[in-house]
Motif scaffolding. Structure first.
Motif, short mmCIF file in Angstrom:
data_model
loop_
_atom_site.label_atom_id
_atom_site.label_comp_id
_atom_site.label_asym_id
_atom_site.label_seq_id
_atom_site.Cartn_x
_atom_site.Cartn_y
_atom_site.Cartn_z
N ALA A 140 0.85 -1.19 0.00
CA ALA A 140 0.00 0.00 0.00
C ALA A 140 0.89 1.24 0.00
O ALA A 140 1.74 1.39 0.88
CB ALA A 140 -0.90 0.00 1.23
N LEU A 141 0.72 2.10 -1.00
CA LEU A 141 1.63 3.23 -1.16
C LEU A 141 1.18 4.48 -0.41
O LEU A 141 2.00 5.35 -0.11
CB LEU A 141 1.76 3.58 -2.65
N GLY A 142 -0.13 4.58 -0.10
CA GLY A 142 -0.61 5.76 0.59
C GLY A 142 -1.23 6.76 -0.37
O GLY A 142 -1.47 6.47 -1.55
N SER A 143 -1.46 7.97 0.13
CA SER A 143 -2.07 9.02 -0.68
C SER A 143 -1.72 10.37 -0.07
O SER A 143 -1.14 10.46 1.01
CB SER A 143 -3.59 8.84 -0.74
N GLY A 144 -2.09 11.43 -0.79
CA GLY A 144 -1.82 12.78 -0.30
C GLY A 144 -0.55 13.36 -0.85
O GLY A 144 -0.14 13.05 -1.98
N ARG A 145 0.13 14.16 -0.04
CA ARG A 145 1.35 14.82 -0.48
C ARG A 145 2.38 14.72 0.63
O ARG A 145 2.06 14.50 1.80
CB ARG A 145 1.09 16.29 -0.84
N VAL A 146 3.67 14.89 0.24
CA VAL A 146 4.75 14.78 1.21
C VAL A 146 5.78 15.87 0.92
O VAL A 146 6.06 16.19 -0.25
CB VAL A 146 5.41 13.37 1.15
N GLY A 147 6.33 16.46 1.98
CA GLY A 147 7.36 17.47 1.82
C GLY A 147 8.72 16.82 1.64
O GLY A 147 9.08 15.90 2.37
N PRO A 154 3.17 -5.67 -7.33
CA PRO A 154 1.76 -5.30 -7.10
C PRO A 154 1.62 -4.28 -5.98
O PRO A 154 2.18 -4.46 -4.90
CB PRO A 154 1.10 -6.63 -6.75
N VAL A 155 0.90 -3.20 -6.26
CA VAL A 155 0.73 -2.13 -5.27
C VAL A 155 -0.72 -1.69 -5.27
O VAL A 155 -1.50 -2.01 -6.16
CB VAL A 155 1.64 -0.92 -5.59
N SER A 156 -1.07 -0.92 -4.24
CA SER A 156 -2.40 -0.30 -4.18
C SER A 156 -2.23 1.09 -3.60
O SER A 156 -1.22 1.40 -2.95
CB SER A 156 -3.35 -1.13 -3.30
N SER A 157 -3.20 1.96 -3.85
CA SER A 157 -3.19 3.29 -3.27
C SER A 157 -4.09 3.29 -2.04
O SER A 157 -4.51 2.24 -1.56
CB SER A 157 -3.66 4.32 -4.30
N GLY A 158 -4.39 4.46 -1.55
CA GLY A 158 -5.28 4.55 -0.40
C GLY A 158 -4.53 4.63 0.91
O GLY A 158 -3.34 4.33 0.99
#
Length: 393
Positions: A136-143, A164-168
């Motif tokens: 799971a890679l995550g979501s949003g933004r990062v500094g 294989p990956v997923s978002s969220g």
């Protein structure tokens, strides 16, 4: 988080610290403490600086440190593999030669501790093979040092190629160092393989979001007796314009390239054209190589790929004496007993040619010799040879 999970599973913290200290002496300290995430107990591994300042290191500098450090061969090679993947990904992102890459988001000293620490922990646990789940890679933004960027960060998505990956999920759930460790150490992605579980470890990081346990879990065990299930990939293509005499060399080349198997299926294509489907079985790590071979050897315009589950018996190779030489017997084992014992045809054919007799005569002699050694269906192992020695057959 992975280092904490491995230490929780039984890896020696002093062994980890010695390995890290061998690469960057007197620069970092690895410690652990128990914590909780969403009510679950976990171990957090913390890497802290004990130096007033740290040198500015490029990938070339880190590679030299790893090559000169007093590490075991296995730990050194694993760490070099992981850092090479990380440097290559950063190089693609920034358009630089890998030698010139400097690690910004993953400061060189704590990246060294993470990578070398995980490699040393796996070695201390005696882990021979790693399987990992989708990420799971995550979501949003990062500094970052390059400004505000979307999640996943550029280096993460580069390292995720072929995995294989997923978002969220909120925030950054996979870091460049974590993805590099996964890609460098795991042979494949898939469910937990059949095993007898010996240890479980749970590792935590600094974040504790509401609603879920933000942890990494590792499961350590011995492969299940008699058969091992793993995720493999089938690559296939339809070909209707190749000289049939070429096919044996194509199959041989793919097997030489590391394919677990390669075979042809006769088919009929459009306009009634006779053709073949070429199918190749390999691991996730081999896909790129096998795909390139298929394109080069057949001239096809496309290759299809799909994951499959393969269950393989334990294997052994036992040579038996026959007139004029030896023939290897391929043995398949299940639950400690012989399930199948088959002479290696090429050995029998070679001997038959040397003796000037039909191949079937040598095969009969080999089967009789194998039976005399106790290599018959239902017989208890060992009857000779070494289980897994013939795993490539």
């Amino acid at each position: 988080m992975l280092l904490g999970a491995l230490i929780d599973a039984g890896a020696s913290l002093p062994s980890v610290q010695r390995a890290v200290g061998g690469v960057v002496p007197s620069e970092v300290q690895v410690g652990t403490h128990t914590t909780r995430r969403a009510g679950l107990r976990a171990v957090r591994a913390q890497v802290t600086s004990v130096a007033d300042d740290h040198p500015h290191r490029r990938w070339a500098d880190i590679r030299l440190l790893l090559e000169q450090a007093p590490l075991t061969i296995g730990v050194r090679e694993s760490a070099l593999t992981v850092f090479t993947l990380l440097a290559d990904a950063e190089a693609r992102v920034h358009g630089l030669p890998a030698e010139e890459v400097t690690f910004h988001e993953v400061g060189s000293w704590d990246a060294i501790a993470d990578v070398v620490g995980v490699c040393a922990a796996l070695a201390d646990l005696g882990v021979a093979e790693v399987t990992a789940s989708p990420v799971a890679l995550g979501s949003g933004r990062v500094g970052t040092a390059h400004g505000d960027l979307p999640v996943p960060a550029p280096a993460v998505i580069e390292l995720a190629r072929g995995w294989p990956v997923s978002s969220g999920g909120d925030g950054e759930l996979a870091t460049p160092t974590g993805m590099a460790l996964l890609r460098g150490l795991a042979a494949q992605s898939g469910p937990i393989p059949a095993m007898t579980v010996s240890a479980v470890g749970v590792g935590a990081g600094s974040r504790d979001p509401a609603g879920r346990a933000n942890v990494v879990r590792v499961v350590v065990g011995e492969p299940a007796s008699g058969a091992a299930t793993s995720t493999m990939w089938v690559l296939e293509t339809n070909v209707d314009d190749i000289d049939p005499r070429v096919w044996p060399s194509v199959l041989a080349a793919l097997l030489d390239a590391g394919a677990a198997d390669a075979w042809l299926v006769p088919i009929v294509m459009k306009k009634g054209r006779p053709a073949h489907t070429l199918r190749v079985l390999g691991t996730d790590a081999q896909r790129a190589t096998l795909r390139a071979q298929m394109f080069a050897l057949t001239g096809t315009l496309g290759v299809r790929e799909a994951p499959v589950q393969r269950t393989a018996l334990d294997r052994a190779v036992v040579p038996v004496d026959v007139e004029g030489g030896r023939v290897r017997i391929k043995v398949g084992l299940r639950d400690g007993t012989v399930d199948v014992a088959t002479p290696e045809f090429e050995d029998a054919a070679t001997l038959a040619g040397q003796r000037g007799v039909p191949v079937r005569h040598v095969l009969d002699e080999a089967n009789a010799a194998a039976a005399a050694r106790g290599l018959r269906r239902g017989a208890r192992w060992p009857a000779g040879g070494d289980p897994q020695a013939g795993a490539a057959i």
